[in-house]
Design an enzyme around this catalytic site. Structure first.
Site, PDB file in Angstrom:
ATOM      1  N   ALA A  57     -44.500 -18.653  50.319  1.00 28.85           N
ATOM      2  CA  ALA A  57     -45.782 -18.859  50.239  1.00 28.85           C
ATOM      3  C   ALA A  57     -45.879 -20.117  49.158  1.00 28.85           C
ATOM      4  CB  ALA A  57     -46.793 -17.756  49.665  1.00 28.85           C
ATOM      5  N   VAL A  83     -42.309 -17.432  46.234  1.00 24.78           N
ATOM      6  CA  VAL A  83     -43.078 -18.584  45.871  1.00 24.78           C
ATOM      7  C   VAL A  83     -42.456 -19.948  45.881  1.00 24.78           C
ATOM      8  CG1 VAL A  83     -44.747 -19.352  44.066  1.00 24.78           C
ATOM      9  CG2 VAL A  83     -44.362 -17.046  44.355  1.00 24.78           C
ATOM     10  N   LYS A  84     -43.113 -20.616  46.763  1.00 26.00           N
ATOM     11  CA  LYS A  84     -42.720 -21.883  47.051  1.00 26.00           C
ATOM     12  C   LYS A  84     -43.161 -23.005  45.910  1.00 26.00           C
ATOM     13  CE  LYS A  84     -41.587 -24.456  51.574  1.00 26.00           C
ATOM     14  NZ  LYS A  84     -42.252 -24.554  52.648  1.00 26.00           N
ATOM     15  N   VAL A  85     -42.291 -23.754  45.259  1.00 25.77           N
ATOM     16  CA  VAL A  85     -42.957 -24.451  43.960  1.00 25.77           C
ATOM     17  C   VAL A  85     -41.949 -25.836  44.649  1.00 25.77           C
ATOM     18  CG1 VAL A  85     -42.651 -25.102  41.589  1.00 25.77           C
ATOM     19  CG2 VAL A  85     -42.650 -22.536  42.717  1.00 25.77           C
TER      20      VAL A  85
END
Ligand code: E4P
Length: 237
Positions: A57, A83-85
């Site tokens: 996400a 979590v995509k950063v």
């Protein structure tokens, strides 16, 4: 090697999940923009319910606190959210904070082995070099996969190399040979991987030969159970 689907389309995810080859899903804001009638949270929860593998996400904030706020929110939606950063100074700071909180991250928009190395050091679980986008600007995307995979193995980082921006089946084979742990693929590329003209031709040929053989066998057995012409007329020897 693990295969992820690069989509936010629920039906595509259901289909590939039913093939038994799906290890996870990556989404991004562009992929989500194609979904109609659902919030990003609803899409993520539905994907997580279909497949228990990592589901990425992506945060869109560019400041550390904003990234942390968005990421913590997504991480609460399901246990398998990652979590995509994006790779940036703030992205690195956010990933190292997420690591301290036990939230898994996928560092996205990696275009060099050095960026991948930094993301591994900051504690990203997944490192996503974009193969196709490098090829688009006349650079060899596979080189980054090869270099980063070697660095990660040599120094025994726990991060996994996830080949992203895969545009065709050849990219897939090359990423596997270059040592990527995972590839994330559009639905179309997965379909292309299944099909081969000789496979499709062979299936049609086997079916047609089977039908012919069954027809011939049926005719033979119905002929055998019919009385012969001579037996029926009683004019035999
Ligand atoms: C990866 O996580 C990205 O969502 C994706 O692979 C980007 O692919 P593209 O370059 O085809 O948009």
């Amino acid at each position: 090697m693990k295969l992820f689907l690069d989509t936010a389309d629920i039906e595509e995810i259901r289909t590939v999940n039913s093939w038994g080859v799906l290890d996870g899903v990556t989404t991004n804001p562009t992929l989500f923009s194609k979904v109609k009638g659902m919030t990003y949270e609803e899409v993520l929860q539905e994907i997580c319910a279909i497949n228990g593998g990592p589901v990425s996400a992506e945060v869109v904030a560019d400041d550390v606190e904003g990234m942390l706020r968005e990421g913590r929110h997504y991480a609460k939606l399901a246990d398998n959210i990652v979590v995509k950063v994006p790779m940036s100074e703030n992205g690195l700071a956010a990933m190292s904070r997420f690591r301290a909180e036990g939230i898994k991250t996928n560092c996205t928009l990696i275009f060099t082995a050095n960026q991948g190395l930094l993301a591994a050091k900051a504690g990203a679980s997944l490192l996503s070099p974009f193969v196709g986008r490098l090829d688009d600007i006349n650079e060899d995307g596979l080189t980054v996969i090869r270099e980063l995979s070697e660095i990660i193995r040599f120094y025994e980082y726990e991060s996994e190399v996830l080949a992203a921006s895969i545009r065709n089946p050849l990219h897939m084979t090359q990423a596997a040979l270059a040592g990527a742990n995972i590839a994330t693929l559009p639905f179309k590329v997965l379909q292309q991987m299944i099909h081969h003209p000789l496979t499709d031709k062979g299936i049609v040929q086997f079916r047609s030969d089977w039908d012919k053989a069954r027809k011939a066998a049926a005719e033979k057995s119905s002929g055998a159970s019919q009385p012969t012409a001579t037996a029926a007329t009683g004019s035999g020897a």
